[in-house]
Design a protein around this motif. Structure first.
Motif, PDB file in Angstrom:
ATOM      1  N   GLU A   1       0.838  -1.217   0.000  1.00  0.00           N
ATOM      2  CA  GLU A   1       0.000   0.000   0.000  1.00  0.00           C
ATOM      3  C   GLU A   1       0.868   1.261   0.000  1.00  0.00           C
ATOM      4  OE1 GLU A   1      -0.729  -2.661   1.895  1.00  0.00           O
ATOM      5  OE2 GLU A   1      -2.570  -3.216   0.835  1.00  0.00           O
ATOM      6  N   ASP A   2       1.955   1.228   0.801  1.00  0.00           N
ATOM      7  CA  ASP A   2       2.879   2.375   0.821  1.00  0.00           C
ATOM      8  C   ASP A   2       3.501   2.588  -0.563  1.00  0.00           C
ATOM      9  OD1 ASP A   2       2.482   2.605   3.572  1.00  0.00           O
ATOM     10  OD2 ASP A   2       4.309   1.508   4.085  1.00  0.00           O
ATOM     11  N   ALA A   3       3.849   1.484  -1.217  1.00  0.00           N
ATOM     12  CA  ALA A   3       4.475   1.566  -2.543  1.00  0.00           C
ATOM     13  C   ALA A   3       3.507   2.170  -3.563  1.00  0.00           C
ATOM     14  CB  ALA A   3       4.938   0.184  -2.997  1.00  0.00           C
ATOM     15  N   LEU A   4       2.247   1.723  -3.518  1.00  0.00           N
ATOM     16  CA  LEU A   4       1.252   2.255  -4.453  1.00  0.00           C
ATOM     17  C   LEU A   4       0.984   3.731  -4.174  1.00  0.00           C
ATOM     18  CD1 LEU A   4      -1.261  -0.751  -4.621  1.00  0.00           C
ATOM     19  CD2 LEU A   4       0.653  -0.227  -6.138  1.00  0.00           C
ATOM     20  N   ASP A   5       0.991   4.105  -2.905  1.00  0.00           N
ATOM     21  CA  ASP A   5       0.833   5.515  -2.515  1.00  0.00           C
ATOM     22  C   ASP A   5       2.005   6.335  -3.066  1.00  0.00           C
ATOM     23  OD1 ASP A   5      -0.322   7.728  -0.797  1.00  0.00           O
ATOM     24  OD2 ASP A   5       1.651   7.517   0.150  1.00  0.00           O
ATOM     25  N   MET A   6       3.216   5.791  -2.957  1.00  0.00           N
ATOM     26  CA  MET A   6       4.409   6.476  -3.478  1.00  0.00           C
ATOM     27  C   MET A   6       4.281   6.690  -4.987  1.00  0.00           C
ATOM     28  SD  MET A   6       7.377   5.800  -5.392  1.00  0.00           S
ATOM     29  CE  MET A   6       7.746   4.058  -5.215  1.00  0.00           C
ATOM     30  N   ILE A   7       3.868   5.655  -5.714  1.00  0.00           N
ATOM     31  CA  ILE A   7       3.760   5.760  -7.181  1.00  0.00           C
ATOM     32  C   ILE A   7       2.747   6.838  -7.559  1.00  0.00           C
ATOM     33  CG2 ILE A   7       3.059   4.540  -9.282  1.00  0.00           C
ATOM     34  CD1 ILE A   7       4.180   1.940  -7.904  1.00  0.00           C
ATOM     35  N   ARG A   8       1.595   6.840  -6.879  1.00  0.00           N
ATOM     36  CA  ARG A   8       0.571   7.879  -7.138  1.00  0.00           C
ATOM     37  C   ARG A   8       1.126   9.275  -6.888  1.00  0.00           C
ATOM     38  NH1 ARG A   8      -3.299   4.079  -5.018  1.00  0.00           N
ATOM     39  NH2 ARG A   8      -2.698   4.692  -2.925  1.00  0.00           N
TER      40      ARG A   8
ATOM     41  N   GLU B   1      -2.534   4.397 -13.843  1.00  0.00           N
ATOM     42  CA  GLU B   1      -2.603   3.193 -14.686  1.00  0.00           C
ATOM     43  C   GLU B   1      -1.659   2.114 -14.153  1.00  0.00           C
ATOM     44  OE1 GLU B   1      -1.987   4.268 -18.805  1.00  0.00           O
ATOM     45  OE2 GLU B   1      -3.642   5.710 -18.738  1.00  0.00           O
ATOM     46  N   ILE B   2      -0.446   2.517 -13.763  1.00  0.00           N
ATOM     47  CA  ILE B   2       0.534   1.566 -13.214  1.00  0.00           C
ATOM     48  C   ILE B   2       0.008   0.981 -11.902  1.00  0.00           C
ATOM     49  CG2 ILE B   2       2.839   1.392 -12.154  1.00  0.00           C
ATOM     50  CD1 ILE B   2       3.834   3.381 -14.316  1.00  0.00           C
TER      51      ILE B   2
ATOM     52  N   ILE C   1      -0.787  -3.010 -11.049  1.00  0.00           N
ATOM     53  CA  ILE C   1      -0.083  -3.696  -9.952  1.00  0.00           C
ATOM     54  C   ILE C   1      -1.099  -4.291  -8.976  1.00  0.00           C
ATOM     55  CG2 ILE C   1       1.419  -3.395  -7.932  1.00  0.00           C
ATOM     56  CD1 ILE C   1       2.892  -1.185  -9.581  1.00  0.00           C
ATOM     57  N   ALA C   2      -2.083  -3.473  -8.578  1.00  0.00           N
ATOM     58  CA  ALA C   2      -3.089  -3.928  -7.610  1.00  0.00           C
ATOM     59  C   ALA C   2      -3.853  -5.138  -8.146  1.00  0.00           C
ATOM     60  CB  ALA C   2      -4.049  -2.783  -7.281  1.00  0.00           C
ATOM     61  N   ALA C   3      -4.233  -5.094  -9.420  1.00  0.00           N
ATOM     62  CA  ALA C   3      -4.990  -6.203 -10.011  1.00  0.00           C
ATOM     63  C   ALA C   3      -4.156  -7.480 -10.061  1.00  0.00           C
ATOM     64  CB  ALA C   3      -5.460  -5.818 -11.412  1.00  0.00           C
ATOM     65  N   ARG C   4      -2.884  -7.334 -10.396  1.00  0.00           N
ATOM     66  CA  ARG C   4      -2.013  -8.518 -10.511  1.00  0.00           C
ATOM     67  C   ARG C   4      -1.743  -9.148  -9.143  1.00  0.00           C
ATOM     68  NH1 ARG C   4       1.910  -6.075 -15.359  1.00  0.00           N
ATOM     69  NH2 ARG C   4       0.155  -5.784 -16.792  1.00  0.00           N
ATOM     70  N   PHE C   5      -1.574  -8.333  -8.132  1.00  0.00           N
ATOM     71  CA  PHE C   5      -1.385  -8.889  -6.785  1.00  0.00           C
ATOM     72  C   PHE C   5      -2.676  -9.531  -6.275  1.00  0.00           C
ATOM     73  CE2 PHE C   5       2.693  -6.758  -6.508  1.00  0.00           C
ATOM     74  CZ  PHE C   5       3.407  -7.616  -5.691  1.00  0.00           C
ATOM     75  N   ALA C   6      -3.820  -8.947  -6.648  1.00  0.00           N
ATOM     76  CA  ALA C   6      -5.106  -9.497  -6.206  1.00  0.00           C
ATOM     77  C   ALA C   6      -5.335 -10.893  -6.782  1.00  0.00           C
ATOM     78  CB  ALA C   6      -6.240  -8.563  -6.606  1.00  0.00           C
ATOM     79  N   SER C   7      -4.740 -11.176  -7.955  1.00  0.00           N
ATOM     80  CA  SER C   7      -4.963 -12.481  -8.582  1.00  0.00           C
ATOM     81  C   SER C   7      -3.873 -13.506  -8.234  1.00  0.00           C
ATOM     82  CB  SER C   7      -5.059 -12.322 -10.099  1.00  0.00           C
ATOM     83  OG  SER C   7      -3.838 -11.839 -10.611  1.00  0.00           O
ATOM     84  N   LEU C   8      -2.950 -13.117  -7.352  1.00  0.00           N
ATOM     85  CA  LEU C   8      -1.885 -14.038  -6.927  1.00  0.00           C
ATOM     86  C   LEU C   8      -2.493 -15.188  -6.112  1.00  0.00           C
ATOM     87  CD1 LEU C   8       1.266 -14.320  -6.885  1.00  0.00           C
ATOM     88  CD2 LEU C   8       1.258 -12.948  -4.811  1.00  0.00           C
ATOM     89  N   LEU C   9      -2.228 -16.419  -6.521  1.00  0.00           N
ATOM     90  CA  LEU C   9      -2.787 -17.582  -5.830  1.00  0.00           C
ATOM     91  C   LEU C   9      -1.830 -18.082  -4.757  1.00  0.00           C
ATOM     92  CD1 LEU C   9      -4.109 -19.480  -8.982  1.00  0.00           C
ATOM     93  CD2 LEU C   9      -5.481 -18.165  -7.351  1.00  0.00           C
ATOM     94  N   LYS C  10      -2.253 -17.988  -3.511  1.00  0.00           N
ATOM     95  CA  LYS C  10      -1.414 -18.443  -2.391  1.00  0.00           C
ATOM     96  C   LYS C  10      -1.569 -19.954  -2.208  1.00  0.00           C
ATOM     97  CE  LYS C  10      -2.012 -14.206   0.353  1.00  0.00           C
ATOM     98  NZ  LYS C  10      -2.451 -13.721   1.671  1.00  0.00           N
ATOM     99  N   PRO C  11      -0.568 -20.609  -1.598  1.00  0.00           N
ATOM    100  CA  PRO C  11      -0.735 -22.030  -1.275  1.00  0.00           C
ATOM    101  C   PRO C  11      -1.872 -22.222  -0.264  1.00  0.00           C
ATOM    102  CG  PRO C  11       1.311 -21.152  -0.332  1.00  0.00           C
ATOM    103  CD  PRO C  11       0.744 -20.079  -1.193  1.00  0.00           C
ATOM    104  N   GLU C  12      -2.474 -23.408  -0.261  1.00  0.00           N
ATOM    105  CA  GLU C  12      -3.621 -23.661   0.626  1.00  0.00           C
ATOM    106  C   GLU C  12      -3.250 -23.557   2.092  1.00  0.00           C
ATOM    107  OE1 GLU C  12      -5.669 -27.274  -0.395  1.00  0.00           O
ATOM    108  OE2 GLU C  12      -5.884 -26.652  -2.487  1.00  0.00           O
TER     109      GLU C  12
ATOM    110  N   GLY D   1       8.964   0.153  -6.942  1.00  0.00           N
ATOM    111  CA  GLY D   1       8.462   1.035  -7.998  1.00  0.00           C
ATOM    112  C   GLY D   1       7.690   0.234  -9.031  1.00  0.00           C
ATOM    113  N   SER D   2       7.877   0.572 -10.302  1.00  0.00           N
ATOM    114  CA  SER D   2       7.116  -0.083 -11.374  1.00  0.00           C
ATOM    115  C   SER D   2       7.551  -1.524 -11.624  1.00  0.00           C
ATOM    116  CB  SER D   2       7.231   0.731 -12.663  1.00  0.00           C
ATOM    117  OG  SER D   2       8.572   1.133 -12.891  1.00  0.00           O
ATOM    118  N   ARG D   3       8.661  -1.969 -11.032  1.00  0.00           N
ATOM    119  CA  ARG D   3       9.046  -3.389 -11.102  1.00  0.00           C
ATOM    120  C   ARG D   3       7.948  -4.270 -10.490  1.00  0.00           C
ATOM    121  NH1 ARG D   3      13.476  -6.189 -13.310  1.00  0.00           N
ATOM    122  NH2 ARG D   3      13.178  -4.258 -14.430  1.00  0.00           N
ATOM    123  N   LEU D   4       7.119  -3.674  -9.655  1.00  0.00           N
ATOM    124  CA  LEU D   4       6.005  -4.418  -9.050  1.00  0.00           C
ATOM    125  C   LEU D   4       5.014  -4.932 -10.104  1.00  0.00           C
ATOM    126  CD1 LEU D   4       5.346  -2.196  -5.918  1.00  0.00           C
ATOM    127  CD2 LEU D   4       6.112  -4.578  -5.896  1.00  0.00           C
TER     128      LEU D   4
END
Length: 260
Positions: A110-117, A131-132, A136-147, A243-246
């Motif tokens: 969240e801090d990183a996304l705040d920094m980018i904005r 846009e960035i 980033i937020a959408a891609r992290f939201a779709s990350l599948l964690k182990p059970e 940064g945008s590497r995220l």
């Protein structure tokens, strides 16, 4: 009036869109280029390696913890962007006497996304930044964690052994992957002993490629200490560049999880 507040709650005044930017942090340098500020970035550190072709043409102003003040003065920046952890207070204070210095302070995604904005707003690239952030937020939201949660230790240094503790961006990234940091009760970047490691019994040991350049040759050494653990080299940029590497990090982290 165009006043901007940084993540340390310091206010800077920028009368117009900055035209000569010096970046003191590798991950934020990459962000500035990805925001479309290739022309405006005039100075970077010797550790700023992305985007590889574009950074070659920029003036190097020393390291993240030892600035070349004469080189910075020669560039006449109208904005300097740094980070509390990666830069050194004395150097930043000296620069702030002459120039607008905007500082990030990052512990979570969240801090990183705040920094980018905020860097987008600061540099007149607010739409590109949004846009960035959205991607980033959408891609992290779709990350599948182990059970089930995996216990992990993340090493950043050898001689002495140093790991990631709590209140760090890397710890936040570990949690997002479904790892529980076995050193979550230690603050920031503690030194640990082999005995502490063996006692904590992590299921996964991640050896970061930076700041210490852990390589394949180190895997055996850790395997002997903890025969039951899965030992892997981790791409430090994917865990610690905020940064945008995220944009690339979730796909990398998903692949890492699939290998475990």
């Amino acid at each position: 009036m165009p006043h901007f507040t940084d993540q340390l709650q310091n206010s800077i005044f920028l009368p117009e869109k900055p035209r000569r930017i010096v970046s003191l942090v590798p991950s934020q340098t990459e962000l500035l280029f990805d925001l479309g500020l290739e022309e405006e970035v005039v100075g970077i550190t010797k550790f700023c390696i992305h985007p590889a072709e574009k950074v070659k043409t920029k003036t190097k102003i020393g390291g993240t913890k030892n600035f070349n003040f004469e080189a910075i003065d020669a560039l006449q920046p109208d904005l300097i962007i740094g980070n509390k952890e990666e830069n050194y207070q004395e150097g930043i204070e000296k620069l702030a006497q002459k120039y607008p210095v905007w500082m990030s302070d990052i512990f979570t995604l969240e801090d990183a996304l705040d920094m980018i904005r905020k860097v987008g707003e600061l540099t007149g690239m607010a739409q590109n930044a949004l846009e960035i952030v959205g991607k980033i937020a959408a891609r992290f939201a779709s990350l599948l964690k182990p059970e089930s949660e995996l216990t992990a230790a993340y090493f950043i240094w050898k001689n002495p052994y140093m790991v990631v503790g709590n209140n760090t961006f890397i710890d936040d990234m570990l949690q997002r992957c479904g790892f529980r940091n076995v050193f979550e009760n230690e603050t920031r970047y503690p030194e640990i002993s082999i005995e502490m490691l063996q006692k904590s019994k992590p299921e996964v040991i991640l050896l970061s490629s930076e700041p210490y350049p852990f390589k394949e040759k180190h895997l055996q050494e850790f395997q002997e200490m903890l025969p039951e653990a899965k030992i892997m080299i981790a791409d430090g940029e994917m865990f610690s560049w905020y940064g945008s590497r995220l944009l690339q990090a979730p796909a990398y982290l998903q692949k890492l999880l699939s290998e475990i």
